[in-house]
Design a protein around this motif. Structure first.
Motif, short mmCIF file in Angstrom:
data_model
loop_
_atom_site.label_atom_id
_atom_site.label_comp_id
_atom_site.label_asym_id
_atom_site.label_seq_id
_atom_site.Cartn_x
_atom_site.Cartn_y
_atom_site.Cartn_z
N MET A 218 36.02 20.52 41.81
CA MET A 218 36.53 20.45 40.44
C MET A 218 37.95 21.04 40.40
SD MET A 218 33.15 21.54 38.26
CE MET A 218 31.57 20.74 38.56
N LYS A 219 38.91 20.19 40.03
CA LYS A 219 40.32 20.57 40.10
C LYS A 219 40.64 21.76 39.20
CE LYS A 219 44.94 18.58 39.69
NZ LYS A 219 45.73 17.36 39.35
N GLN A 220 40.03 21.79 37.99
CA GLN A 220 40.33 22.88 37.05
C GLN A 220 39.88 24.24 37.60
OE1 GLN A 220 38.60 20.11 36.31
NE2 GLN A 220 39.10 19.30 34.28
N ILE A 221 38.76 24.23 38.33
CA ILE A 221 38.25 25.47 38.90
C ILE A 221 39.15 25.95 40.03
CG2 ILE A 221 36.32 26.48 40.21
CD1 ILE A 221 34.45 24.74 38.53
N THR A 222 39.61 25.02 40.86
CA THR A 222 40.55 25.37 41.93
C THR A 222 41.83 25.96 41.35
OG1 THR A 222 39.66 23.59 43.33
CG2 THR A 222 41.82 24.49 43.92
N SER A 223 42.34 25.34 40.30
CA SER A 223 43.57 25.82 39.66
C SER A 223 43.36 27.21 39.05
CB SER A 223 44.01 24.84 38.57
OG SER A 223 44.31 23.58 39.11
N PHE A 224 42.19 27.41 38.45
CA PHE A 224 41.89 28.72 37.85
C PHE A 224 41.89 29.81 38.91
CE2 PHE A 224 38.58 31.95 37.20
CZ PHE A 224 39.13 32.63 36.11
N TRP A 225 41.23 29.56 40.04
CA TRP A 225 41.15 30.59 41.08
C TRP A 225 42.51 30.84 41.73
CZ3 TRP A 225 37.98 34.14 40.69
CH2 TRP A 225 36.63 33.95 40.41
N THR A 226 43.33 29.82 41.83
CA THR A 226 44.69 30.02 42.36
C THR A 226 45.46 30.95 41.44
OG1 THR A 226 44.70 27.82 43.40
CG2 THR A 226 46.83 28.88 43.01
N TRP A 227 45.37 30.69 40.13
CA TRP A 227 46.05 31.56 39.16
C TRP A 227 45.46 32.97 39.19
CZ3 TRP A 227 44.27 34.50 35.17
CH2 TRP A 227 45.25 35.08 34.34
N PHE A 228 44.14 33.07 39.24
CA PHE A 228 43.48 34.37 39.21
C PHE A 228 43.90 35.21 40.43
CE2 PHE A 228 40.20 37.53 39.70
CZ PHE A 228 39.73 37.79 38.42
N GLN A 229 43.92 34.59 41.60
CA GLN A 229 44.28 35.31 42.82
C GLN A 229 45.73 35.80 42.76
OE1 GLN A 229 43.63 33.03 46.43
NE2 GLN A 229 42.90 34.87 47.48
N ASP A 230 46.62 34.99 42.19
CA ASP A 230 48.03 35.38 42.05
C ASP A 230 48.21 36.53 41.07
OD1 ASP A 230 48.76 33.43 43.85
OD2 ASP A 230 49.35 31.96 42.33
N ASN A 231 47.29 36.67 40.12
CA ASN A 231 47.42 37.69 39.07
C ASN A 231 46.32 38.75 39.13
OD1 ASN A 231 49.64 36.56 37.02
ND2 ASN A 231 48.44 34.84 37.78
N GLU A 232 45.64 38.83 40.26
CA GLU A 232 44.46 39.69 40.36
C GLU A 232 44.78 41.16 40.09
OE1 GLU A 232 40.88 40.82 43.50
OE2 GLU A 232 42.60 39.64 44.19
N GLU A 233 45.86 41.66 40.63
CA GLU A 233 46.17 43.08 40.45
C GLU A 233 46.46 43.40 38.99
OE1 GLU A 233 48.81 46.67 42.47
OE2 GLU A 233 49.08 44.60 43.14
N ALA A 234 47.17 42.51 38.30
CA ALA A 234 47.47 42.72 36.88
C ALA A 234 46.18 42.71 36.05
CB ALA A 234 48.43 41.64 36.37
N ILE A 235 45.23 41.83 36.41
CA ILE A 235 43.95 41.78 35.71
C ILE A 235 43.17 43.06 35.95
CG2 ILE A 235 41.74 40.55 35.52
CD1 ILE A 235 43.29 38.01 36.46
N LYS A 236 43.16 43.53 37.20
CA LYS A 236 42.47 44.78 37.53
C LYS A 236 43.07 45.96 36.76
CE LYS A 236 43.52 47.45 40.71
NZ LYS A 236 44.22 48.77 40.88
N ASN A 237 44.39 46.02 36.69
CA ASN A 237 45.05 47.11 35.96
C ASN A 237 44.74 47.05 34.47
OD1 ASN A 237 46.19 48.14 38.30
ND2 ASN A 237 48.09 46.98 38.06
N ALA A 238 44.68 45.83 33.94
CA ALA A 238 44.37 45.67 32.51
C ALA A 238 42.96 46.16 32.21
CB ALA A 238 44.51 44.20 32.11
N VAL A 239 42.02 45.89 33.12
CA VAL A 239 40.63 46.32 32.93
C VAL A 239 40.49 47.82 33.14
CG1 VAL A 239 38.28 46.11 33.81
CG2 VAL A 239 39.69 44.07 33.58
N ALA A 240 41.12 48.33 34.20
CA ALA A 240 40.91 49.72 34.61
C ALA A 240 41.68 50.73 33.76
CB ALA A 240 41.30 49.89 36.07
N SER A 241 42.90 50.39 33.40
CA SER A 241 43.74 51.40 32.74
C SER A 241 44.39 50.94 31.45
CB SER A 241 44.83 51.88 33.71
OG SER A 241 45.58 50.78 34.19
#
Length: 217
Positions: free
Chosen positions: A1-24
């Protein structure tokens, strides 16, 4: 599924920012605005929940849930299957049932916070209103402490439904729960069943009704 592949590509590129948003709480609103936007390209009906690391793991868990909508199950499974190796997160398809019930039976489970109010699953009770023998589905009343104070909160029934899903798991929830009424927990709980015992109660109903169908010759 192309949308899922695109989502994970974006998520991996922004993973640290997401972690920081959740943690702090760093740029939380901005980060989750982008996360929700990218996620909704897959489906607007699929939700996600982020769980903090437990004692035996270091990563956050991002749980993908379809709120029991069976047509969306293939996408939920694909989200887990197509997840790349992540540094701070691990992907999980569906809300899984609670396996270790000991803390809940002892009242030592963690609290869920609804604004200024705390609720534990161990404090929640239920009563059977109807059981359909053919479909094996239940209609239940679920009794919540401080329900009268939180019942008007935005999307509170969705949040409370999540607590029930945690007890029996998302797939069993879809299979066995027809309807839930959320009510204020009465002072006297005699005759009510602890919510954590719901899986065993469903199994009990199945067994006794199966025995009633047995024909003696």
């Amino acid at each position: 599924m192309k949308q899922i592949t695109s989502f994970w590509t974006w998520f991996q590129d922004n993973e640290e920012a997401i972690k920081n948003a959740v943690a702090s709480g760093i740029k939380t609103k901005e980060v989750f605005l982008h996360l929700n936007r990218n996620y909704q390209y897959i489906s607007k009906k699929i939700s996600f929940i982020i769980i903090s690391p437990s004692n035996n793991q270091e990563k956050y868990t991002i749980i993908f849930t379809a709120d029991g909508h069976q047509k969306l199950f293939p996408k939920i499974i694909a989200l887990e299957d197509q997840a790349p190796k992540l540094q701070y997160f691990m992907a999980q398809a569906f809300i899984k049932p609670i396996l270790n019930k000991k803390p809940y039976l002892e009242g030592k489970d963690k609290s869920y916070i609804f604004k200024n109010y705390k609720i534990k699953i161990s404090q929640i009770y239920m009563a059977l209103m109807d059981y359909n023998i053919t479909s094996k589905q239940l209609k239940i009343n679920v009794y919540i402490p401080v329900h009268d104070r939180i019942k008007d909160f935005h999307e509170i029934e969705i949040d409370l439904k999540y607590l029930v899903m945690q007890v029996i798991g998302e797939i069993a929830f879809k299979k066995h729960i027809k309807n839930i009424n959320f009510l204020q927990l009465p002072d006297a709980t005699l005759g009510l069943l602890s919510l954590i015992e719901l899986p065993e109660y469903i199994e009990y109903l199945y067994k006794i009704n199966s025995k009633q169908k047995t024909i003696l010759v």
